[in-house]
Structures are given as C-alpha cells and as structure tokens.
Design an enzyme around this catalytic site. Sequence first.
Site, PDB file in Angstrom:
ATOM      1  N   THR A  38       0.838  -1.204   0.000  1.00  0.00           N
ATOM      2  CA  THR A  38       0.000   0.000   0.000  1.00  0.00           C
ATOM      3  C   THR A  38       0.871   1.251   0.000  1.00  0.00           C
ATOM      4  O   THR A  38       0.582   2.232  -0.697  1.00  0.00           O
ATOM      5  CB  THR A  38      -0.951  -0.002   1.212  1.00  0.00           C
ATOM      6  N   ASP A  87      -0.911  -4.576   8.927  1.00  0.00           N
ATOM      7  CA  ASP A  87      -1.397  -5.922   8.626  1.00  0.00           C
ATOM      8  C   ASP A  87      -2.764  -6.150   9.260  1.00  0.00           C
ATOM      9  O   ASP A  87      -3.589  -6.888   8.727  1.00  0.00           O
ATOM     10  CB  ASP A  87      -0.387  -6.952   9.115  1.00  0.00           C
ATOM     11  N   GLY A 124       4.579  -5.372  10.521  1.00  0.00           N
ATOM     12  CA  GLY A 124       5.814  -6.139  10.479  1.00  0.00           C
ATOM     13  C   GLY A 124       5.792  -7.342   9.573  1.00  0.00           C
ATOM     14  O   GLY A 124       6.742  -8.125   9.561  1.00  0.00           O
ATOM     15  N   GLU A 137      10.121   1.006  11.361  1.00  0.00           N
ATOM     16  CA  GLU A 137       8.802   1.639  11.265  1.00  0.00           C
ATOM     17  C   GLU A 137       8.412   2.252  12.599  1.00  0.00           C
ATOM     18  O   GLU A 137       7.895   3.372  12.662  1.00  0.00           O
ATOM     19  CB  GLU A 137       7.757   0.606  10.830  1.00  0.00           C
ATOM     20  N   LYS A 195      -8.030  -5.228   6.151  1.00  0.00           N
ATOM     21  CA  LYS A 195      -7.126  -5.137   7.300  1.00  0.00           C
ATOM     22  C   LYS A 195      -7.838  -4.712   8.587  1.00  0.00           C
ATOM     23  O   LYS A 195      -7.239  -4.738   9.656  1.00  0.00           O
ATOM     24  CB  LYS A 195      -5.995  -4.138   7.008  1.00  0.00           C
TER      25      LYS A 195
END
Length: 220
Positions: free
Chosen positions: A31, A84, A95, A103, A121
């Site tokens: 994304t 995620d 992750g 991140e 998600k």
Amino acid sequence: MTQDEMKKAAGWAALKYVEEGSIVGVGTGSTVNHFIDALATMKDDIEGAVSSSEASTQKMKALGIPVYDLNSVDRLSVYVDGADEINDRMDMIKGGGAALTREKIVAAVAEKFICIVDNTKQVNILGEFPLPVEVIPMARSYVARQLVKLGGDPVYRQGVVTDNGNVILDVYNLKILNPKELESQINEIVGVVTNGLFAKRGADVLLVGTPDGVKTFTTK
C-alpha cells in the site's frame, strides 16, 4: 474494485496530509508503494523523505525523491504507513514485511501517523495475523520459550534477516485483548528488539480503501 485498487486509493488519499516543504516519513509495503508513487508527483514541493526500509528507500530514490537519514532530521510532520491489522482504537499489528523496528522508530518521531489500508485489514480483535517479533539471533530460542508462556505459538521466519541484521519470530494464536499491555510484556523479554504491536503509538488518521471509495477515521 480489486484489493490493489483499494490500496492505491488509500495511498493516493494520504497525499493531502503532506505539507509543502516538509520531510515525510514513509513506511513499507504494497500500500505504501502506491503512496510513494503519489508522493513522486509532488517531489519538487517537499524537501524529501525519511524511509523505514531499504526497499522503500530504493523505490523513492528511483523516483527522484531525496531520502534523508533520520538522525539528520529534527521534525517529521507525518508518517505514512500501512498495517497488517488495525482495530477501531487504531491499534495495529505491523511487520509482515520485517521492517517493524525502523517503522516504530520513524512513527515515534512523527507528529501524525497516517495509516493506509484496504478494508480487509480492519478487525475487531488483533491477533489473527501472526504477531512479528524482531529478535537478536542468539536469543531466538530463549525468546520463543518466553512467548509460549504468554500463550503464543512462535514460528521462526526462515530465510529472513531484517535490515538491522536480526531475525523474526511470527507468533500465532494470540487473541490480543489488551494490545498496550502485551506490547510492553513482549518488549521486556531479553533479546527482543521490538514487536509488531503499535498500540502505545497507534495511528492518528486511518484511510481505508473500500469498494465505495476511501473512508477516513480519526482518533477521538
């Protein structure tokens, strides 16, 4: 609208949160790659970006976006990244791409965290997606035993080395009812670098690509 089209819509929608003349924090993943494409259209209007992974750095440099080392930057107005899983309180599991530590560092520096996802998600309870934990290699077996005590089933992610030279344990079968507490518990295990729960520093704005367009959610 396909899943990738929903990701693209969310990625491009994040462009409106980018300030002219700013340095933008940029995450990692499919994304985010759409966001990087969007960011390239205004590369002459921003100073540049800070990246959370080598993969994103390479993509931005290829598109002509200047990339800075985080240590040389005083301020990031926004950090744009995917997830995620994300719940309605803006807690996330991240992750899947093994870039969770960088991140988390870039997210900590940024004044605002913009999370971009497609609608698959969004979840009520975190944990169906296995929770990644970045671990110092020599501590892998010890950390795995401690994660079992917390109720998880850790699996070594074979063949993956993080940008920091560490390994990943993916923890299955966690029903995460208190993300902040579990984030702290796992991070206290000796040998853990960090884990993929982003609850202490969750998202401020959530942009969700759906078949009906992009929906925006903000923290109360």
